[in-house]
Motif scaffolding. Structure first.
Motif, PDB file in Angstrom:
ATOM      1  N   THR A 120       7.657  -0.792 -16.412  1.00 54.57           N
ATOM      2  CA  THR A 120       8.807  -0.508 -15.727  1.00 54.57           C
ATOM      3  C   THR A 120       8.993  -2.007 -15.006  1.00 54.57           C
ATOM      4  OG1 THR A 120       7.617   0.200 -13.692  1.00 54.57           O
ATOM      5  CG2 THR A 120       9.013   1.768 -15.090  1.00 54.57           C
ATOM      6  N   ALA A 121       7.894  -2.991 -15.304  1.00 52.65           N
ATOM      7  CA  ALA A 121       8.145  -4.382 -14.624  1.00 52.65           C
ATOM      8  C   ALA A 121       9.451  -5.065 -15.162  1.00 52.65           C
ATOM      9  CB  ALA A 121       6.807  -5.392 -15.007  1.00 52.65           C
ATOM     10  N   ALA A 122       9.759  -6.125 -14.238  1.00 49.69           N
ATOM     11  CA  ALA A 122      10.847  -6.896 -14.315  1.00 49.69           C
ATOM     12  C   ALA A 122      10.203  -8.121 -15.063  1.00 49.69           C
ATOM     13  CB  ALA A 122      11.701  -7.029 -13.146  1.00 49.69           C
ATOM     14  N   SER A 123      10.703  -8.368 -16.393  1.00 56.44           N
ATOM     15  CA  SER A 123      10.094  -9.471 -16.928  1.00 56.44           C
ATOM     16  C   SER A 123      11.020 -10.577 -17.079  1.00 56.44           C
ATOM     17  CB  SER A 123       9.472  -9.025 -18.435  1.00 56.44           C
ATOM     18  OG  SER A 123       8.618  -8.078 -18.486  1.00 56.44           O
ATOM     19  N   TYR A 124      10.440 -11.936 -17.014  1.00 53.07           N
ATOM     20  CA  TYR A 124      11.473 -12.878 -17.012  1.00 53.07           C
ATOM     21  C   TYR A 124      11.564 -13.591 -18.326  1.00 53.07           C
ATOM     22  CZ  TYR A 124       9.791 -12.981 -12.078  1.00 53.07           C
ATOM     23  OH  TYR A 124       9.593 -12.628 -10.956  1.00 53.07           O
ATOM     24  N   ALA A 125      12.614 -14.041 -18.771  1.00 53.61           N
ATOM     25  CA  ALA A 125      13.026 -14.339 -19.951  1.00 53.61           C
ATOM     26  C   ALA A 125      12.284 -15.753 -20.437  1.00 53.61           C
ATOM     27  CB  ALA A 125      14.528 -14.527 -20.252  1.00 53.61           C
ATOM     28  N   PHE A 126      11.908 -15.752 -21.441  1.00 54.68           N
ATOM     29  CA  PHE A 126      11.173 -17.025 -22.063  1.00 54.68           C
ATOM     30  C   PHE A 126      11.269 -17.002 -23.833  1.00 54.68           C
ATOM     31  CE2 PHE A 126       7.904 -14.035 -22.570  1.00 54.68           C
ATOM     32  CZ  PHE A 126       7.052 -14.407 -23.482  1.00 54.68           C
ATOM     33  N   SER A 127      11.080 -18.355 -24.168  1.00 52.43           N
ATOM     34  CA  SER A 127      11.114 -18.253 -25.716  1.00 52.43           C
ATOM     35  C   SER A 127       9.902 -19.318 -26.075  1.00 52.43           C
ATOM     36  CB  SER A 127      12.322 -18.733 -26.096  1.00 52.43           C
ATOM     37  OG  SER A 127      12.207 -18.808 -27.588  1.00 52.43           O
ATOM     38  N   GLY A 128       8.887 -18.914 -27.014  1.00 57.64           N
ATOM     39  CA  GLY A 128       8.091 -19.659 -27.499  1.00 57.64           C
ATOM     40  C   GLY A 128       6.565 -19.498 -26.526  1.00 57.64           C
ATOM     41  N   ALA A 129       5.342 -19.877 -27.234  1.00 58.06           N
ATOM     42  CA  ALA A 129       4.325 -19.962 -26.497  1.00 58.06           C
ATOM     43  C   ALA A 129       4.008 -21.092 -25.506  1.00 58.06           C
ATOM     44  CB  ALA A 129       3.188 -19.823 -27.574  1.00 58.06           C
ATOM     45  N   THR A 130       4.876 -21.929 -25.545  1.00 58.36           N
ATOM     46  CA  THR A 130       4.503 -23.162 -24.739  1.00 58.36           C
ATOM     47  C   THR A 130       5.495 -23.217 -23.339  1.00 58.36           C
ATOM     48  OG1 THR A 130       5.972 -24.498 -25.832  1.00 58.36           O
ATOM     49  CG2 THR A 130       3.558 -24.546 -26.579  1.00 58.36           C
ATOM     50  N   HIS A 131       6.420 -22.070 -23.125  1.00 59.84           N
ATOM     51  CA  HIS A 131       7.234 -22.123 -22.310  1.00 59.84           C
ATOM     52  C   HIS A 131       6.443 -21.860 -21.043  1.00 59.84           C
ATOM     53  CE1 HIS A 131      10.816 -20.526 -19.685  1.00 59.84           C
ATOM     54  NE2 HIS A 131      11.501 -21.105 -20.760  1.00 59.84           N
ATOM     55  N   ASP A 132       7.164 -22.249 -19.824  1.00 64.20           N
ATOM     56  CA  ASP A 132       6.261 -22.265 -18.622  1.00 64.20           C
ATOM     57  C   ASP A 132       6.219 -20.811 -18.126  1.00 64.20           C
ATOM     58  OD1 ASP A 132       5.454 -23.492 -16.064  1.00 64.20           O
ATOM     59  OD2 ASP A 132       7.173 -22.620 -15.216  1.00 64.20           O
ATOM     60  N   LEU A 133       7.225 -19.876 -18.761  1.00 72.68           N
ATOM     61  CA  LEU A 133       7.045 -18.470 -18.230  1.00 72.68           C
ATOM     62  C   LEU A 133       6.481 -17.705 -19.471  1.00 72.68           C
ATOM     63  CD1 LEU A 133      10.387 -17.910 -16.467  1.00 72.68           C
ATOM     64  CD2 LEU A 133       8.213 -17.888 -15.458  1.00 72.68           C
ATOM     65  N   THR A 134       5.741 -18.413 -20.252  1.00 78.36           N
ATOM     66  CA  THR A 134       5.000 -17.645 -21.499  1.00 78.36           C
ATOM     67  C   THR A 134       4.019 -16.469 -20.904  1.00 78.36           C
ATOM     68  OG1 THR A 134       3.651 -17.845 -23.239  1.00 78.36           O
ATOM     69  CG2 THR A 134       2.805 -18.983 -21.227  1.00 78.36           C
ATOM     70  N   ARG A 135       4.060 -15.485 -21.794  1.00 81.21           N
ATOM     71  CA  ARG A 135       3.237 -14.270 -21.367  1.00 81.21           C
ATOM     72  C   ARG A 135       2.038 -14.417 -20.601  1.00 81.21           C
ATOM     73  NH1 ARG A 135       6.341 -10.900 -21.007  1.00 81.21           N
ATOM     74  NH2 ARG A 135       6.961 -10.832 -22.809  1.00 81.21           N
ATOM     75  N   THR A 136       1.178 -15.715 -20.846  1.00 82.51           N
ATOM     76  CA  THR A 136      -0.065 -15.944 -20.217  1.00 82.51           C
ATOM     77  C   THR A 136       0.196 -16.220 -18.833  1.00 82.51           C
ATOM     78  OG1 THR A 136      -0.002 -17.976 -21.626  1.00 82.51           O
ATOM     79  CG2 THR A 136      -1.323 -16.249 -22.601  1.00 82.51           C
ATOM     80  N   HIS A 137       1.522 -16.790 -18.666  1.00 88.40           N
ATOM     81  CA  HIS A 137       1.692 -17.226 -17.335  1.00 88.40           C
ATOM     82  C   HIS A 137       2.247 -15.991 -16.309  1.00 88.40           C
ATOM     83  CE1 HIS A 137       2.216 -21.874 -18.386  1.00 88.40           C
ATOM     84  NE2 HIS A 137       0.917 -21.167 -18.702  1.00 88.40           N
ATOM     85  N   GLN A 138       3.133 -15.356 -16.912  1.00 85.23           N
ATOM     86  CA  GLN A 138       3.693 -14.290 -16.019  1.00 85.23           C
ATOM     87  C   GLN A 138       3.101 -12.826 -16.311  1.00 85.23           C
ATOM     88  OE1 GLN A 138       7.410 -12.281 -17.118  1.00 85.23           O
ATOM     89  NE2 GLN A 138       7.747 -13.936 -18.760  1.00 85.23           N
ATOM     90  N   GLY A 139       2.323 -12.503 -17.262  1.00 83.04           N
ATOM     91  CA  GLY A 139       1.762 -11.162 -17.475  1.00 83.04           C
ATOM     92  C   GLY A 139       2.935 -10.448 -18.047  1.00 83.04           C
ATOM     93  N   TRP A 140       3.069  -9.217 -17.358  1.00 84.26           N
ATOM     94  CA  TRP A 140       3.920  -8.251 -18.211  1.00 84.26           C
ATOM     95  C   TRP A 140       5.354  -8.500 -17.153  1.00 84.26           C
ATOM     96  CZ3 TRP A 140       3.768  -7.742 -22.940  1.00 84.26           C
ATOM     97  CH2 TRP A 140       2.428  -7.613 -23.398  1.00 84.26           C
ATOM     98  N   GLY A 141       5.228  -9.391 -16.055  1.00 83.04           N
ATOM     99  CA  GLY A 141       6.593  -9.451 -15.179  1.00 83.04           C
ATOM    100  C   GLY A 141       6.208  -9.009 -13.670  1.00 83.04           C
TER     101      GLY A 141
END
Length: 230
Positions: free
Chosen positions: A63-84
């Motif tokens: 149910t987390a609110a995830s931030y939009a991002f695109s690509g593995a090098t984006h500042d909000l990539t999954r490794t930076h924001q987790g699941w939201g």
């Protein structure tokens, strides 16, 4: 004057998430997700009725609110924001439209469990999250994963399927096809604007090396599953 005028980093995130988890546990022990409870849903029974750790984690991530991002090098990539960011309001709003499995099923080597769910027309997003607790690996192990469970979502109408976490490293939309994930103990399938109809949600156990559910004699593993909106 010995104080800080900001509340950030892990010092802020830890108590905030703890508060969100407390609210989710209160909702669960009130039976708001249609979940069965061993004892009546009263304040005195909250500890006895509490969900497993894996279930809280699945509910929090699904149910987390995830931030939009695109690509593995984006500042909000999954490794930076987790699941939201935790979104208890979403969990509350979806409380009557959720499938929640609180380690009620076990899987032995090669077994699977499937649930069939209906996604209504106009659904903006469909999410499924599977979490299981894995025994600790040796610190020197090349792969720090003992047992392996896989999550797969399949659309009944045309057989299109999505494996857990595939495509979610570069965006918030699961990629179809491919191969199952053999590393993570958390797997998600997120579908944006899914076609309406019946979907199957399957958890498989391709590799059981060590008993993960010691309550039974056979070597098996339990898991938590959260799916919404239904």
């Amino acid at each position: 004057t010995d104080y800080h005028n900001n509340f950030g980093g892990t010092s802020g995130a830890t108590p905030m998430v703890n508060g969100f988890v407390g609210l989710l546990q209160e909702m669960f022990t009130d039976g708001l997700f249609g979940n069965a409870l061993p004892l009546p849903a009263t304040s005195a029974n909250r500890f006895a009725n509490r969900p497993h750790m894996t279930t809280v984690k699945a509910l929090l991530l699904n149910t987390a609110a995830s931030y939009a991002f695109s690509g593995a090098t984006h500042d909000l990539t999954r490794t930076h924001q987790g699941w939201g960011f935790p979104a208890v309001d979403r969990a509350w709003g979806q409380r009557q439209h959720m499938l929640l499995i609180d380690e009620a099923e076990t899987l032995a080597q090669g077994e699977s469990r499937t649930w069939y769910v209906y996604v209504a027309p106009g659904t903006p997003e469909f999410r499924a999250t599977m979490v299981y607790a894995d025994p600790p690996a040796l610190p020197s192990a090349a792969i720090h994963r003992i047992n392996s469970l896989d999550l797969q979502v399949t659309r009944f109408a045309d057989g299109a399927s999505w494996w857990g976490n595939r495509g979610l490293d570069v965006g918030n939309q699961s990629a179809p096809g491919g191969a199952p994930n053999d590393r993570d103990t958390v797997e998600n399938v997120w579908l944006q604007a899914p076609a309406p109809g019946v979907y199957s949600v399957t958890v498989r156990a391709p590799t059981i090396v060590q008993d993960g559910h010691v309550e039974t004699a056979a070597p098996d593993v339990d898991f938590a599953l959260a799916v919404h909106p239904l």
